[in-house]
Design an enzyme around this catalytic site. Sequence first.
Site, PDB file in Angstrom:
ATOM      1  N   ASP A  42     107.390 -21.670   4.430  1.00 46.03           N
ATOM      2  CA  ASP A  42     106.818 -20.468   5.052  1.00 46.03           C
ATOM      3  C   ASP A  42     105.294 -20.531   5.110  1.00 46.03           C
ATOM      4  OD1 ASP A  42     109.173 -18.391   5.516  1.00 46.03           O
ATOM      5  OD2 ASP A  42     109.568 -19.443   3.636  1.00 46.03           O
ATOM      6  N   HIS A  44     103.372 -20.465   7.810  1.00 41.63           N
ATOM      7  CA  HIS A  44     102.956 -19.390   8.717  1.00 41.63           C
ATOM      8  C   HIS A  44     101.480 -19.482   9.125  1.00 41.63           C
ATOM      9  CE1 HIS A  44     106.674 -17.225   9.002  1.00 41.63           C
ATOM     10  NE2 HIS A  44     106.799 -17.169   7.677  1.00 41.63           N
ATOM     11  N   ASP A  85     109.315 -22.659   8.878  1.00 38.89           N
ATOM     12  CA  ASP A  85     108.394 -21.603   9.322  1.00 38.89           C
ATOM     13  C   ASP A  85     106.940 -22.046   9.192  1.00 38.89           C
ATOM     14  OD1 ASP A  85     110.298 -19.868  10.205  1.00 38.89           O
ATOM     15  OD2 ASP A  85     109.825 -18.240   8.825  1.00 38.89           O
ATOM     16  N   ASN A 117     113.201 -20.149  11.541  1.00 35.48           N
ATOM     17  CA  ASN A 117     113.407 -19.252  12.682  1.00 35.48           C
ATOM     18  C   ASN A 117     112.125 -19.032  13.476  1.00 35.48           C
ATOM     19  OD1 ASN A 117     113.144 -17.597  10.020  1.00 35.48           O
ATOM     20  ND2 ASN A 117     112.411 -16.171  11.566  1.00 35.48           N
ATOM     21  N   HIS A 118     110.960 -19.044  12.803  1.00 34.34           N
ATOM     22  CA  HIS A 118     109.710 -18.801  13.518  1.00 34.34           C
ATOM     23  C   HIS A 118     109.268 -20.004  14.342  1.00 34.34           C
ATOM     24  CE1 HIS A 118     108.601 -14.750  12.338  1.00 34.34           C
ATOM     25  NE2 HIS A 118     109.075 -15.024  11.129  1.00 34.34           N
ATOM     26  N   ASP A 121     109.464 -18.833  17.967  1.00 29.57           N
ATOM     27  CA  ASP A 121     108.719 -17.668  18.438  1.00 29.57           C
ATOM     28  C   ASP A 121     108.120 -17.880  19.822  1.00 29.57           C
ATOM     29  OD1 ASP A 121     109.283 -16.127  16.245  1.00 29.57           O
ATOM     30  OD2 ASP A 121     107.441 -16.617  15.181  1.00 29.57           O
ATOM     31  N   HIS A 214     116.118 -23.266   5.610  1.00 25.38           N
ATOM     32  CA  HIS A 214     115.380 -22.033   5.897  1.00 25.38           C
ATOM     33  C   HIS A 214     116.430 -20.945   6.077  1.00 25.38           C
ATOM     34  CE1 HIS A 214     111.653 -19.973   6.878  1.00 25.38           C
ATOM     35  NE2 HIS A 214     112.414 -19.212   7.653  1.00 25.38           N
ATOM     36  N   HIS A 247     112.265 -18.885   3.747  1.00 23.07           N
ATOM     37  CA  HIS A 247     112.691 -17.728   4.534  1.00 23.07           C
ATOM     38  C   HIS A 247     112.506 -16.397   3.815  1.00 23.07           C
ATOM     39  CE1 HIS A 247     114.511 -15.549   7.772  1.00 23.07           C
ATOM     40  NE2 HIS A 247     115.590 -15.218   7.114  1.00 23.07           N
ATOM     41  N   GLN A 249     110.600 -15.967   1.225  1.00 19.13           N
ATOM     42  CA  GLN A 249     109.190 -15.946   0.827  1.00 19.13           C
ATOM     43  C   GLN A 249     108.987 -15.345  -0.565  1.00 19.13           C
ATOM     44  OE1 GLN A 249     108.106 -15.078   5.445  1.00 19.13           O
ATOM     45  NE2 GLN A 249     106.406 -14.822   4.040  1.00 19.13           N
ATOM     46  N   ARG A 370     104.103  -6.438   3.607  1.00 15.66           N
ATOM     47  CA  ARG A 370     105.518  -6.780   3.799  1.00 15.66           C
ATOM     48  C   ARG A 370     106.426  -6.024   2.833  1.00 15.66           C
ATOM     49  NH1 ARG A 370     108.378 -11.701   5.434  1.00 15.66           N
ATOM     50  NH2 ARG A 370     110.336 -11.892   4.319  1.00 15.66           N
ATOM     51  N   ARG A 374     108.599  -2.864   5.110  1.00 15.62           N
ATOM     52  CA  ARG A 374     110.018  -3.141   5.334  1.00 15.62           C
ATOM     53  C   ARG A 374     110.935  -2.256   4.484  1.00 15.62           C
ATOM     54  NH1 ARG A 374     111.020  -9.436   6.832  1.00 15.62           N
ATOM     55  NH2 ARG A 374     109.141  -9.785   8.048  1.00 15.62           N
ATOM     56  N   ARG A 405     102.933  -7.744  10.642  1.00 15.70           N
ATOM     57  CA  ARG A 405     102.770  -8.925   9.791  1.00 15.70           C
ATOM     58  C   ARG A 405     101.607  -8.846   8.808  1.00 15.70           C
ATOM     59  NH1 ARG A 405     107.503 -11.378  10.112  1.00 15.70           N
ATOM     60  NH2 ARG A 405     106.537 -13.268   9.274  1.00 15.70           N
TER      61      ARG A 405
END
Length: 545
Positions: A42, A44, A85, A117-118, A121, A214, A247, A249, A370, A374, A405
């Site tokens: 992750d 990112h 990610d 998954n990212h 994007d 992930h 994933h 994190q 985060r 969420r 984010r």
Amino acid sequence: MKLNRICLSLGLIAVLAGCAVSPQSGAEKDKTYRITIMHTNDHHGHFWQNSDGEYGMAARKTVVDDIRREVAAQGGYSLLLDGGDVNTGVPESDLQDAIPDFKGMNLLGYQAMAVGNHEFDKPLPVLKMQRDLAQFPMLSANIYENGQRMFAPYKVFELGGLKVGVMGLTTEDTVRMVHPDNVKQLEFRSVIAEAGKVVPELRRQADVVIAATHMGHYENGKHGTQAPGDVEMARAVNGIDLVVGGHTQNPACMKAENVLDRAYVPGSACQPDRQNGAWIVQAHEWGKYVGRADFEYRNGEFKLVKYALIPINLKKSVKAADGKTSKVPYTAAIAENAEMLALLTPYQKFGQDKLGVQIGSVDAALDGDRDRVRKQPTNLGVMIGQAMVERARADFAVVNAGGVRDSIKAGAITYKDVLKVQPFANTVCTVDLNGQEVIDYLTAAAKMSPGSGAFPQFAGVELEIAGGAVSNVRIKGQALDKAKTYRLALNNFQAAGGDGYPKLTAHPSFVNTGFVDADVLRAFITANSPLVAARYEPGTAVLRR
């Protein structure tokens, strides 16, 4: 001669079939192999250190290089793996399609990564460019394109005669977490089913089997509305020695069996999870740590000798006697690698030049953290929804928290701050719904799990939620009238069914305005600055009972 030809033919068939036979040379009997697995996940877009001097790929390289030298000097071998990610989260990286990040990973010497998954994007050509740029395999056994695996399912490494197989797996939730147009020709098949096929195949080729995944580490396998993660997969599939995950994190450090240590402190001991004989590790996020797992392999036994999460210049706030607060490192400072700095500096400068323009200001922090956005309404969630309502001339908005984010600090606000909050370039859409349709949509939103990216933030609407049902709905201060029509503002990701929301793109009134969410928020901030954060406090607009 005939027997030789038969043997040659059988050997050729075995090679072409992907080596479904035991390796010609494997681990030697009664020999101890020392193997160190380093891991991150992750990332990112955090190729550069933050404003407090934390993490960044330059300091990470110093740590990785030191570990490699130490392990080699002791006669051991090492692998550097990533749990996926690489993309999305820092504007300097997002603007440049994560090119600096993949180039940094090349220089770090990564040997394999899971596809996250990212990575989806942006449109597929960007991902395929990144795959070509990477000097290491991007692995995923369960992503199919037109019936064929899109990525290599695994790679086998030979470490001094010991064969280590690394397979990749990607969360099945990807299909509902990214824009559907980016994955419309892809299948994200069951990770458990695909691992069940791949692990026996790898076991015939390798002495050690590692899953780079992930999928998420869920405490005791409790994954809620999310797809199955590492714990569930390890319990269901025999023969995995180690799972290098991502994933969710979080540091996958355990207090006790099946009990996650949610208060893990950087620099303290970390006990990784273990399920069905498989160790499970995860190194939080953003390159904050390099995970280090030291193993010994002897006569079929893969034994964990030592495990640690190495903080990369992480710091804590300390209050002095005079009341002033300063940041001090948890552990000894790590120098930045000069070669990595030379590689990444031009990319950082380019991004800073593009993004450092002030667009407004705010008197207090806008909360997009985060862990809170969420799980509960926040002022930033409300403000984003309000910006969408005003731009689209809507009555109310529903915002998936996974699209928020970052937070915005008190003081000057730059365009970079906005892009850190909304990096996905989603567009604002509207749908005109009758009163019953409003109730149905809000009911679907209310059922989204707290803690997930689907968790809803609201603007322009008041409601009560109890047991997944909604009641006492008011829009713009007035009780919902089922005979009236109301305009909902949402992003195109949600409208297309992202995060499991009802798909609205086929609704007769659906309109994609084409306004990019970050540009809408930027315009709202500029028009209303100086912002007063208290105006966007959620208060009791949404009551959960």
